[in-house]
Design a protein around this motif. Structure first.
Motif, PDB file in Angstrom:
ATOM      1  N   VAL A  52      27.804 -57.748 -13.256  1.00  0.00           N
ATOM      2  CA  VAL A  52      28.865 -57.018 -13.002  1.00  0.00           C
ATOM      3  C   VAL A  52      28.676 -55.621 -13.228  1.00  0.00           C
ATOM      4  O   VAL A  52      29.078 -54.647 -12.865  1.00  0.00           O
ATOM      5  CB  VAL A  52      29.904 -57.667 -13.790  1.00  0.00           C
ATOM      6  N   VAL A  53      27.938 -55.262 -14.407  1.00  0.00           N
ATOM      7  CA  VAL A  53      27.633 -53.939 -14.781  1.00  0.00           C
ATOM      8  C   VAL A  53      26.573 -53.319 -13.818  1.00  0.00           C
ATOM      9  O   VAL A  53      26.837 -52.055 -13.322  1.00  0.00           O
ATOM     10  CB  VAL A  53      26.880 -53.718 -16.207  1.00  0.00           C
ATOM     11  N   GLN A  54      25.675 -53.824 -13.324  1.00  0.00           N
ATOM     12  CA  GLN A  54      24.750 -53.437 -12.354  1.00  0.00           C
ATOM     13  C   GLN A  54      25.476 -52.920 -11.107  1.00  0.00           C
ATOM     14  O   GLN A  54      25.143 -52.000 -10.431  1.00  0.00           O
ATOM     15  CB  GLN A  54      23.765 -54.339 -12.265  1.00  0.00           C
ATOM     16  N   ASP A  55      26.475 -53.847 -10.714  1.00  0.00           N
ATOM     17  CA  ASP A  55      27.161 -53.648  -9.391  1.00  0.00           C
ATOM     18  C   ASP A  55      28.128 -52.515  -9.424  1.00  0.00           C
ATOM     19  O   ASP A  55      28.291 -51.664  -8.320  1.00  0.00           O
ATOM     20  CB  ASP A  55      27.921 -54.949  -8.957  1.00  0.00           C
ATOM     21  N   ASN A  56      28.804 -52.201 -10.690  1.00  0.00           N
ATOM     22  CA  ASN A  56      29.650 -51.246 -10.810  1.00  0.00           C
ATOM     23  C   ASN A  56      28.910 -49.932 -11.203  1.00  0.00           C
ATOM     24  O   ASN A  56      29.390 -48.651 -10.954  1.00  0.00           O
ATOM     25  CB  ASN A  56      30.637 -51.581 -11.989  1.00  0.00           C
ATOM     26  N   LEU A  57      27.651 -49.808 -11.862  1.00  0.00           N
ATOM     27  CA  LEU A  57      27.049 -48.734 -11.916  1.00  0.00           C
ATOM     28  C   LEU A  57      26.093 -48.101 -10.823  1.00  0.00           C
ATOM     29  O   LEU A  57      25.802 -46.876 -10.497  1.00  0.00           O
ATOM     30  CB  LEU A  57      25.991 -48.692 -13.325  1.00  0.00           C
ATOM     31  N   LEU A  58      25.747 -49.047 -10.072  1.00  0.00           N
ATOM     32  CA  LEU A  58      24.760 -48.948  -8.895  1.00  0.00           C
ATOM     33  C   LEU A  58      23.615 -48.094  -9.297  1.00  0.00           C
ATOM     34  O   LEU A  58      22.931 -48.610  -9.917  1.00  0.00           O
ATOM     35  CB  LEU A  58      25.545 -48.195  -7.592  1.00  0.00           C
ATOM     36  N   GLU A  59      23.426 -46.811  -8.687  1.00  0.00           N
ATOM     37  CA  GLU A  59      22.133 -46.076  -9.040  1.00  0.00           C
ATOM     38  C   GLU A  59      22.247 -45.566 -10.540  1.00  0.00           C
ATOM     39  O   GLU A  59      20.970 -45.114 -10.906  1.00  0.00           O
ATOM     40  CB  GLU A  59      22.096 -44.808  -8.176  1.00  0.00           C
ATOM     41  N   ASN A  60      23.297 -45.518 -11.266  1.00  0.00           N
ATOM     42  CA  ASN A  60      23.285 -45.195 -12.703  1.00  0.00           C
ATOM     43  C   ASN A  60      22.835 -46.362 -13.688  1.00  0.00           C
ATOM     44  O   ASN A  60      23.039 -46.114 -15.117  1.00  0.00           O
ATOM     45  CB  ASN A  60      24.598 -44.807 -13.069  1.00  0.00           C
ATOM     46  N   THR A  61      22.387 -47.570 -13.146  1.00  0.00           N
ATOM     47  CA  THR A  61      22.097 -48.491 -14.046  1.00  0.00           C
ATOM     48  C   THR A  61      20.918 -48.407 -14.923  1.00  0.00           C
ATOM     49  O   THR A  61      20.790 -48.513 -16.223  1.00  0.00           O
ATOM     50  CB  THR A  61      21.666 -49.723 -13.208  1.00  0.00           C
ATOM     51  N   GLU A  62      19.842 -47.500 -14.328  1.00  0.00           N
ATOM     52  CA  GLU A  62      18.550 -47.171 -14.906  1.00  0.00           C
ATOM     53  C   GLU A  62      19.084 -46.150 -16.064  1.00  0.00           C
ATOM     54  O   GLU A  62      18.260 -46.245 -17.223  1.00  0.00           O
ATOM     55  CB  GLU A  62      17.663 -46.821 -14.083  1.00  0.00           C
ATOM     56  N   GLU A  63      19.857 -45.234 -15.792  1.00  0.00           N
ATOM     57  CA  GLU A  63      20.162 -44.268 -16.727  1.00  0.00           C
ATOM     58  C   GLU A  63      20.931 -44.852 -17.808  1.00  0.00           C
ATOM     59  O   GLU A  63      20.649 -44.349 -19.052  1.00  0.00           O
ATOM     60  CB  GLU A  63      21.180 -43.060 -16.066  1.00  0.00           C
TER      61      GLU A  63
END
Length: 92
Positions: free
Chosen positions: A40-51
């Motif tokens: 859920v977090v990864q889906d919401n953050l998209l390209e900001n997951t790694e940051e």
């Protein structure tokens, strides 16, 4: 001891094939810390997951170093065992 070691070692943040993020000593496989973000977090953050992972792991490494070096005001680690410092607690 760990704090002084962390001050001298080169750390790297890596995303594993499992999707987990780890912080480890450069050139080593063993993780010092592991971060697992929900889908859920990864889906919401998209390209900001790694940051987000980078910021959380860096903050954790700094806090671990501060606690080991007893640099945090008000924390007396003389009365706390290593197991107590590592054991997770629930924060409400």
């Amino acid at each position: 001891m760990l704090g002084s070691l962390m001050d001298e070692m080169v750390l790297e943040i890596v995303r594993l094939a499992s999707g987990e993020f780890v912080i480890r000593r450069s050139g080593e496989e063993e993780a010092l810390m592991t971060l697992n973000l929900s889908q859920v977090v990864q889906d919401n953050l998209l390209e900001n997951t790694e940051e987000l992972a980078r910021r959380m792991l860096v903050a954790g490494a700094h806090m671990m170093s501060d606690l080991v070096n007893d640099e945090e005001p008000g924390i007396d680690t003389d009365d706390v065992s290593q197991d107590d410092m590592i054991r997770p607690s629930t924060i409400h």
